[in-house]
Scaffold this motif. Structure first.
Motif, PDB file in Angstrom:
ATOM      1  N   PHE A   1       1.137  -1.219  -0.175  1.00 28.29           N
ATOM      2  CA  PHE A   1       0.220  -0.537   0.304  1.00 28.29           C
ATOM      3  C   PHE A   1       0.557   1.439   0.268  1.00 28.29           C
ATOM      4  CE2 PHE A   1      -1.788   2.953   2.579  1.00 28.29           C
ATOM      5  CZ  PHE A   1      -3.031   3.289   1.482  1.00 28.29           C
ATOM      6  N   VAL A   2       1.639   1.176   1.141  1.00 29.32           N
ATOM      7  CA  VAL A   2       3.101   2.828   0.693  1.00 29.32           C
ATOM      8  C   VAL A   2       3.989   2.629  -0.325  1.00 29.32           C
ATOM      9  CG1 VAL A   2       4.446   3.206   2.329  1.00 29.32           C
ATOM     10  CG2 VAL A   2       2.412   2.347   3.694  1.00 29.32           C
TER      11      VAL A   2
ATOM     12  N   VAL B   1       1.109   3.132  -3.001  1.00 32.38           N
ATOM     13  CA  VAL B   1       0.628   4.930  -3.403  1.00 32.38           C
ATOM     14  C   VAL B   1       2.063   5.868  -3.708  1.00 32.38           C
ATOM     15  CG1 VAL B   1       0.352   6.814  -1.168  1.00 32.38           C
ATOM     16  CG2 VAL B   1      -0.954   4.972  -0.889  1.00 32.38           C
ATOM     17  N   GLU B   2       3.012   5.358  -2.943  1.00 33.69           N
ATOM     18  CA  GLU B   2       4.216   6.364  -3.451  1.00 33.69           C
ATOM     19  C   GLU B   2       4.409   6.364  -4.870  1.00 33.69           C
ATOM     20  OE1 GLU B   2       7.135   5.152  -0.707  1.00 33.69           O
ATOM     21  OE2 GLU B   2       6.137   6.262   0.604  1.00 33.69           O
TER      22      GLU B   2
ATOM     23  N   ILE C   1      -0.266   9.539  -7.265  1.00 37.64           N
ATOM     24  CA  ILE C   1      -0.972  10.848  -6.576  1.00 37.64           C
ATOM     25  C   ILE C   1      -0.430  12.099  -6.816  1.00 37.64           C
ATOM     26  CG2 ILE C   1       0.015  10.903  -4.294  1.00 37.64           C
ATOM     27  CD1 ILE C   1      -3.090   9.607  -3.252  1.00 37.64           C
ATOM     28  N   VAL C   2       0.765  11.909  -7.052  1.00 41.46           N
ATOM     29  CA  VAL C   2       1.480  13.625  -7.313  1.00 41.46           C
ATOM     30  C   VAL C   2       0.505  14.069  -8.077  1.00 41.46           C
ATOM     31  CG1 VAL C   2       2.800  14.426  -7.074  1.00 41.46           C
ATOM     32  CG2 VAL C   2       2.980  13.147  -5.580  1.00 41.46           C
ATOM     33  N   GLY C   3       0.968  15.251  -9.605  1.00 46.52           N
ATOM     34  CA  GLY C   3       0.432  15.800  -9.923  1.00 46.52           C
ATOM     35  C   GLY C   3       1.290  15.974 -10.806  1.00 46.52           C
TER      36      GLY C   3
END
Lengths: 303, 348
Positions: free
Chosen positions: B337-338, B341-342, B346-348
């Motif tokens: 998961f971590v 996510v990284e 999720i970062v634009g």
């Protein structure tokens, strides 16, 4: 019709396929957001009564609902102001806290995986029911930082008051000390609310090219300078994202929303509820626009 | 440099300007041998102390934050084992003297835990599945295809993320209270269907990518697909794969990290959601998150306990039981998961 005309070019075909992929969302958007928004405005301008059969009756009343919300409702104004105020207090705290934690978590140390797991727990427990009862647990069962800090600030806090006095004597503005006391009191909320923001910042930190750090190290920059001249500008675009996310999230959990909900489903005053939601959303959207505008003018874009 | 300068003025007798550089080096070496041995050691020592102190500070901060997060959980866990006597015994902190499992047993019965868990899991899993498919399709469409007004439409996606859902709460409520598809039902039966109190509205909304935070998921998928190399798709196209085939068999497989992230977020938020559940009046019997909100009252009614701090003990037991499945899943998938996510953009 000739055969040539019927044949679509490759680009057109791709456009159509692409649109088909987006279609479910597009229908949903028109149906729930487009129609919903028009409905919301209609409701707010009329008096809505639900019928037993499932339908509803609308009776146009003009701006009466707005008048009611602003002038006659006992608590709406105050709740709106205090919700917005709380939001404005929380946002910078959450942003700084999450950036700070992201930087800590991004460095290597023993037990980092464990720490990350713990920090992402609030995201998982982010539930209305659970959070309300956790807050109760905070007050009831002799534990928690909030209990301690609020106690310290009020009654037994000899040390805290001494510190506060000292800060005033040092010429720290009273507003700032108040803010700090408030921040300490809300630390639980802040930590709970900054899960996603931490994740976003960690991802941002990891996307900073390592060469920049090497250069600044060779040029002899201190850690402090490196942070303000390299890390901070590189992360700054995501501060905008995080501010937006934080404001929206805080608003969803704010009292104004709760009040609008109660107005509809406990008082059955439907149109006033819609009006309240519209007003508060409008205020939040303006706030968002202003804040984003201010911050993005200061943001540094690498590309 | 300072020490070198000092020795230069005091100790050096024959400074030759012509071989300045060599002389300087010599002076430096002399200076080091003269007085700086302990200084170097001191510096090293100082640095080590600095590192230790910094580490200690970091440790304190992290432990403090971990306490803030875990504190209430721990106190909840411990007090869920309290009896009434333990609760009012001022000596008891964290560890109960008497201790009981009765709270758990009663709450288990009141919540009808196994059935509720089963229906909740089915509900959450199906919604998550739909959400992943629909949102990834939309994200893929936005990321890889060009069609007219694409940017405007994507701005609309952002709008759905930003717009507070409560504005549209009532229109949605009336929509599903008198549900109709383009007036077809009105033509045939004369009135719409009341879909409230069932989970159907949630399914419909999720199916059309307007479910719980669907906008955010579309955004995540869009970012991820944009980061994937175009060549895989082109290869598939040259080999004659259709758009759907390419999407399901190639793109979605490659997007596994973000699929994982989105499904975890979706699962957890769906599991914890009370907003939509309350709005659509979904029956308490169906959902854990709704069930938990009535545990306290049910207990106090059925057992005739008026003291709310005693009934709270049951609530704690209920919350712990509600959290267990999530925490188990989280522990199993934590690392992925971590990482997901990284890397999921999720970062634009």
């Amino acid at each position: 019709m000739t055969k040539k005309k019927r044949k679509l070019s490759l680009l057109d075909k791709r456009a159509i396929t692409g649109f088909l992929f987006v279609l479910p969302w597009f229908i949903g958007f028109l149906w729930f957001y487009g129609k919903g928004f028009i409905q919301a405005i209609r409701f707010s301008l009329s008096n809505l009564t639900m019928q037993e059969t499932g339908g509803y009756l609308l009776e146009f009343v003009g701006l009466d609902n707005f008048k009611y919300a602003f002038l006659r409702d006992a608590t709406f104004n105050q709740t709106l102001v205090s919700s917005i105020g709380n939001m404005l207090i929380d946002v910078p705290l959450i942003i700084f806290f999450s950036l700070f934690i992201a930087i800590l978590l991004n460095s290597k140390f023993h037990g980092r995986t464990l720490m990350r797991a713990v920090l992402f727990l609030p995201i998982i427990m982010n539930s209305g029911a659970i959070q309300a009862s956790i807050e109760l647990a905070q007050q009831a069962v002799n534990g928690g930082v909030t209990a301690v800090s609020s106690e310290a600030a009020v009654s037994s806090g000899v040390n805290v008051e001494y510190l506060l006095d000292m800060m005033t004597e040092l010429g720290v503005p009273a507003m700032l000390t108040d803010y700090i006391v408030l921040a300490v009191g809300r630390i639980f909320d802040i930590v709970q609310a900054s899960g996603i923001q931490i994740i976003i910042f960690i991802a941002a930190l990891q996307s900073v090219p390592g060469a920049l750090y090497e250069v600044s190290k060779i040029e002899g920059a201190t850690a402090y300078e490196t942070f303000w001249r390299v890390t901070f500008p590189m992360v700054s675009p995501l501060i905008v994202t995080n501010v937006v996310y934080t404001i929206v999230d805080a608003f969803m959990n704010s009292e104004v929303v709760q009040e609008a909900y109660d107005m509809a489903f406990t008082n059955f005053n439907w149109s006033v509820s819609v009006t309240m939601s519209l007003i508060s959303s409008f205020v939040v959207c303006i706030l968002l626009a202003v804040i984003v505008k201010i911050i993005s003018s200061k943001v540094f874009y690498y590309n | 440099m300072k020490t070198a300068a000092i020795t230069n003025s005091s100790g050096n007798t024959a400074a030759v300007p012509a071989s300045g550089r060599a002389a300087k080096n010599g002076q430096k070496a002399a200076a080091f041998s003269f007085s700086s041995v302990d200084k170097v050691q001191m510096k090293k020592f100082g640095r080590r102390i600095q590192a230790i102190l910094l580490g200690l500070l970091k440790f304190c901060i992290l432990v403090g934050i971990a306490y803030i997060i875990l504190g209430p959980l721990i106190s909840m866990l411990s007090s869920s084992f309290f009896t009434e006597k333990d609760l009012y015994n001022p000596v008891v902190i964290l560890f109960p003297v008497e201790g009981t499992l009765q709270n758990y047993a009663d709450t288990y019965r009141v919540m009808q835990y196994p059935q509720t868990l089963l229906t909740t899991v089915l509900y959450v899993a199906s919604l998550t599945f739909i959400q992943v498919i629909v949102c990834s399709m939309a994200g893929y469409g936005f990321a890889r295809f060009d069609f007219p007004f694409k940017n405007v439409l994507f701005a609309c996606v952002i709008l759905t993320i930003v717009l507070p859902t409560d504005t549209l709460m009532l229109p949605w409520y009336t929509e599903f209270r008198n549900f109709d598809i383009l007036g077809i039902l009105h033509l045939t039966t004369g009135h719409g269907v009341n879909l409230l109190t069932s989970p159907v509205p949630m399914y419909i909304m999720t199916l059309f990518a307007c479910g719980l935070r669907s906008g955010l998921f579309i955004y995540i998928f869009n970012q991820f697909f944009r980061g994937l190399p175009k060549e895989i798709e082109e290869a598939a196209f040259v080999d004659g794969a259709g758009a759907l085939y390419t999407y399901f068999r190639i793109m979605l497989i490659n997007a596994m990290p973000s699929v994982l992230t989105v499904s975890i977020f979706s699962m957890v938020w769906q599991y914890n959601d009370t907003f939509y559940a309350r709005l659509f009046g979904i029956s308490n019997r169906l959902l854990m998150s709704m069930r938990i909100s009535t545990v306290q009252e049910t207990i106090s009614n059925s057992k005739k306990i008026l003291d709310s701090s005693v009934t709270q003990l049951y609530l704690y037991a209920g919350i712990i039981m509600m959290l267990v499945p999530v925490i188990v899943i989280y522990c199993l998938l934590q690392k992925k998961f971590v990482e997901g996510v990284e890397r999921s953009g999720i970062v634009g």
